[in-house]
Design an enzyme around this catalytic site. Structure first.
Site, PDB file in Angstrom:
ATOM      1  N   ASN A 145       0.846  -1.196   0.000  1.00  0.00           N
ATOM      2  CA  ASN A 145       0.000   0.000   0.000  1.00  0.00           C
ATOM      3  C   ASN A 145       0.881   1.246   0.000  1.00  0.00           C
ATOM      4  O   ASN A 145       1.286   1.737   1.045  1.00  0.00           O
ATOM      5  CB  ASN A 145      -0.925  -0.022   1.223  1.00  0.00           C
ATOM      6  CG  ASN A 145      -1.995   1.060   1.150  1.00  0.00           C
ATOM      7  OD1 ASN A 145      -2.008   1.860   0.211  1.00  0.00           O
ATOM      8  ND2 ASN A 145      -2.880   1.076   2.124  1.00  0.00           N
ATOM      9  N   ASN A 150      -5.690   6.491  -1.050  1.00  0.00           N
ATOM     10  CA  ASN A 150      -6.562   6.095  -2.170  1.00  0.00           C
ATOM     11  C   ASN A 150      -7.324   4.801  -1.894  1.00  0.00           C
ATOM     12  O   ASN A 150      -8.018   4.295  -2.773  1.00  0.00           O
ATOM     13  CB  ASN A 150      -5.743   5.974  -3.467  1.00  0.00           C
ATOM     14  CG  ASN A 150      -4.727   4.838  -3.432  1.00  0.00           C
ATOM     15  OD1 ASN A 150      -4.722   4.028  -2.495  1.00  0.00           O
ATOM     16  ND2 ASN A 150      -3.871   4.770  -4.434  1.00  0.00           N
ATOM     17  N   GLY A 170      -6.094  -2.270   0.045  1.00  0.00           N
ATOM     18  CA  GLY A 170      -5.430  -0.977  -0.149  1.00  0.00           C
ATOM     19  C   GLY A 170      -4.142  -0.998  -0.953  1.00  0.00           C
ATOM     20  O   GLY A 170      -3.562   0.040  -1.227  1.00  0.00           O
ATOM     21  N   ASP A 172      -1.627  -0.922  -4.024  1.00  0.00           N
ATOM     22  CA  ASP A 172      -1.793  -0.057  -5.198  1.00  0.00           C
ATOM     23  C   ASP A 172      -0.532  -0.006  -6.060  1.00  0.00           C
ATOM     24  O   ASP A 172       0.491  -0.647  -5.750  1.00  0.00           O
ATOM     25  CB  ASP A 172      -2.210   1.346  -4.758  1.00  0.00           C
ATOM     26  CG  ASP A 172      -1.336   1.890  -3.641  1.00  0.00           C
ATOM     27  OD1 ASP A 172      -0.125   1.598  -3.652  1.00  0.00           O
ATOM     28  OD2 ASP A 172      -1.855   2.593  -2.751  1.00  0.00           O
ATOM     29  N   ASP A 337      -7.084 -14.224 -19.491  1.00  0.00           N
ATOM     30  CA  ASP A 337      -7.873 -15.010 -18.545  1.00  0.00           C
ATOM     31  C   ASP A 337      -8.774 -15.994 -19.298  1.00  0.00           C
ATOM     32  O   ASP A 337      -9.230 -15.697 -20.399  1.00  0.00           O
ATOM     33  CB  ASP A 337      -8.724 -14.029 -17.726  1.00  0.00           C
ATOM     34  CG  ASP A 337      -9.441 -14.689 -16.572  1.00  0.00           C
ATOM     35  OD1 ASP A 337      -8.748 -15.261 -15.712  1.00  0.00           O
ATOM     36  OD2 ASP A 337     -10.683 -14.636 -16.528  1.00  0.00           O
ATOM     37  N   GLU A 366      -4.641 -18.496 -20.329  1.00  0.00           N
ATOM     38  CA  GLU A 366      -4.932 -19.369 -19.193  1.00  0.00           C
ATOM     39  C   GLU A 366      -5.839 -20.492 -19.680  1.00  0.00           C
ATOM     40  O   GLU A 366      -7.040 -20.313 -19.837  1.00  0.00           O
ATOM     41  CB  GLU A 366      -5.633 -18.598 -18.068  1.00  0.00           C
ATOM     42  CG  GLU A 366      -5.914 -19.486 -16.870  1.00  0.00           C
ATOM     43  CD  GLU A 366      -7.093 -19.029 -16.011  1.00  0.00           C
ATOM     44  OE1 GLU A 366      -7.156 -19.453 -14.851  1.00  0.00           O
ATOM     45  OE2 GLU A 366      -7.954 -18.272 -16.498  1.00  0.00           O
TER      46      GLU A 366
HETATM   47 CA    CA Z   1      -3.711   2.374  -1.322  1.00  0.00          CA
END
Ligand code: CA
Length: 624
Positions: A145, A150, A170, A172, A337, A366
């Site tokens: 994080n 954010n 969280g 990022d 995917d 995949e």
């Molecule tokens: Ca964050």
């Protein structure tokens, strides 16, 4: 915006409660949207399909003028809020911008400034990831994080809750950038990031596989520019970036799901219909049409509407989106995917169009299949395609992964232990390009490898040695280097735990040697040593493979390229073993010594090679 989202949410709940699974939530567009938002001059494909979304835009007249651009077709569909404009771009079109006006009567109702950008030098020639690489898979929400501000965003449905294993934690883009040196120092050469695009969903939004905006990074991860900066920073450190893409489905809150353009954009059912997840039915010569239809058209989840890629508008939308991200963010590869879930004809055309633009790029699909033959079908140039060619160079090697999780923790037998790996590789004649297979011991959907092998550190070392020296492109799931544990059946949160030290409040910090335990450092150093050596040795990356039938739990193989040779010996037995050098003489002409990479010591060959219980030797051979 908040009101709109609340309304969608209420309607969605009503839809869910009534079991009504054709999507009919109509939310009027509040502004003009044009996708792709901009494009480039000098692309191979001269056609460009614009999706225009605005209230009653189909009732307007389109006006635009730019030298080298003509409107090839203008398609209205069932929903008057959409226009599909197909442009033809000339060979010599210059970068610049122009207005697209949508006129009603004599009044301009909407206007969009469209931009034609110039391409980055050498963009078309970009080199994708290959066998020289080892890819590190990380889940952005669970890695680090870098910006606690954010974590939750106004207007976004799910707020951060680190106590919830299925919630947003969280992590990022900034957190990834801050730890690029850690990743580089581990010795990998590329990063596959689980999806970063907007997932504005009520729950489970952290994993990123229910996209609600194909052109926007989720604000809880950062901005589009942050992503571009991440790729740039990674490149400066010699790390490639592989972007995760999904064509099979999107998120239930995607803007075009809330205001469907036309029937046949997604697969709709009177009652919720889930895919049977049996991709094997598609290649089964005895497969029932009902099973195949369920596989292809059923939804992946209640929150993931199944796109109909046979629809040419959908097809072009997805293909252009993938090319837009390659060009815009300068990425080095795509991980697709659920490759077998969309219509295979579309996937083939998609891959072809990507390689028309970027001949040296790479894509890994995949293909989560149980058997080698079924996996091989989804790789480019399959010998068993019966006229079908996926055009996708690399596929995920689940059969080898299954063998790796069992081979190193069971007694040797005719088909057990090392023989399990031997039998998988002995079937490589099924693959058109086995050396392009993505190989791994676990990933974000599977039990953590250290858990699979019951915390056996010797098995872990043998398996990692094998993974980094056999054929294929190795992938390491974050946490493997510190022996992360977790069982998938207890919930995906268990196998996607936060990287300790990625959050300022963490009491543990596994990013540093002093933060890791002695046994974790032993694992980290073992892996790092092999990774750094692998990145310099062309024979282990690209060399041909020759292996000998395992005997007494000892598996011996060679990698050879030009005059460079590597000999690998894995003793999976709990007893010391001595092997006769004579047996390997066809691969050892003129060899009397070498250097053992594990421990970095000179190695002298005699008539027999002695192996300690569960010992791995990786010997760079020196020829006289
Ligand atoms: Ca964050």
């Amino acid at each position: 915006m908040q009101n709109l989202y609340s309304r969608i949410r209420i309607l969605l709940v009503i839809a869910l409660l009534s079991g009504f699974f054709s999507v009919n939530i109509i939310a009027s567009p509040t502004s003009l949207r044009v996708e792709p938002p901009f494009w480039w001059s000098g692309m191979h494909n001269k056609e460009l399909q614009l999706v225009v979304h605005a209230k009653d835009v189909a009732t307007t007249t389109v006006k635009m003028e730019y030298e080298g651009i003509t409107i090839k077709s203008l398609d209205k569909v069932e929903n008057p809020n959409y226009l599909f404009i197909t442009l033809e771009l000339s060979e010599n079109i210059q970068p610049g911008s122009f207005n697209i006006s949508f006129i009603e009567g004599k009044k301009e109702r909407y206007k969009y400034k469209y931009e034609i950008r110039s391409r980055k030098q050498g963009s078309a020639q970009r080199k994708g990831f290959d066998q020289s690489d080892v890819i590190y898979l990380l889940m952005p929400d669970r890695f680090a994080n870098g910006d606690p501000n954010n974590d939750s965003q106004p207007g976004m449905l799910e707020k951060a809750d680190r106590k919830n294993p299925s919630g947003r934690h969280g992590g990022d883009i900034k957190g990834i950038v801050q730890n690029l040196d850690y990743i580089r120092n581990l010795g990998v050469t590329g990063i596959w990031l689980n999806p970063l695009l907007e997932n504005n969903n009520e729950a489970y939004s952290y994993h990123g596989y229910a996209i609600t905006d194909f052109y926007k990074v989720d604000p809880r991860f950062g901005t589009n520019k942050d992503y571009v900066d991440l790729v740039d920073a990674a490149h400066q450190k010699g790390l490639k970036i592989v972007m995760d893409m999904i064509f099979n489905h999107c998120g239930i809150n995607h803007w075009f799901i809330n205001d469907l353009p036309l029937k046949g954009w997604i697969h709709e059912f009177p009652n919720f219909t889930r895919s049977n997840f049996r991709a094997e039915s598609l290649t089964d010569p005895y497969g029932a049409e009902a099973d195949r239809a369920r596989m292809l058209t059923g939804w992946f989840d209640t929150s993931m509407p199944d796109l109909d890629q046979r629809n040419p508008f959908v097809k072009n939308y997805l293909i252009q989106n993938s090319i837009w991200w390659i060009e815009y963010a300068d990425i080095d590869g795509i991980r697709m995917d659920t490759q077998p879930y969309p219509y295979k004809e579309m996937m083939s055309e998609w891959a072809q169009r990507v390689f028309d633009e970027y001949p040296n790029f790479n894509i890994v699909g995949e293909a989560w299949m149980q058997r080698e033959s079924m996996t091989a079908f989804y790789q480019k140039d399959s010998k068993f395609g019966n006229g079908y060619n996926s055009n996708i160079p690399s596929i995920t090697d689940f059969p080898l992964r299954n063998a790796i999780t069992q081979a190193f923790i069971e007694p040797e037998g005719w088909t057990e232990g090392m023989a399990r790996i031997y039998y998988v590789l002995a079937q490589d004649f099924l693959y058109a390009h086995p050396f392009n297979n993505l190989i791994f011991a676990d990933n974000h959907d599977l039990d953590r490898f250290y858990t699979s092998i019951k915390g056996d550190t010797d098995a872990w070392k043998l398996a990692m040695t094998f993974l980094l020296t056999t054929r294929g492109i190795p992938m390491i799931y974050y946490g493997t280097e510190y022996l992360a544990e977790g069982e998938e059946h207890k919930g995906h949160g268990e196998i996607r735990k936060d990287f300790p030290g990625g959050w300022q409040t963490d009491s543990l910090n596994y990013f540093t040697a002093s933060g890791r335990s002695p046994i974790q450092n032993e694992a980290f150093n073992y892996l790092q040593n092999l990774l750094k050596w692998r990145s310099t040795n062309k024979a282990v990356q690209f060399g041909k493979l020759k292996h000998f039938i395992p005997q007494n739990g000892v598996y011996v193989y060679f990698r050879e390229l030009d005059n460079k040779k590597v000999m690998i010996l894995l003793n999976n037995s709990s007893d010391a073993q001595s092997v006769e050098t004579e047996r390997f003489k066809e691969s050892m002409k003129g060899v009397s010594r070498g250097r053992n990479i594990i421990g970095n010591k000179p190695f002298t060959f005699r008539n027999t090679i002695l192996l300690e219980p569960r010992q791995a030797l990786v010997i760079e051979l020196e020829t006289e």
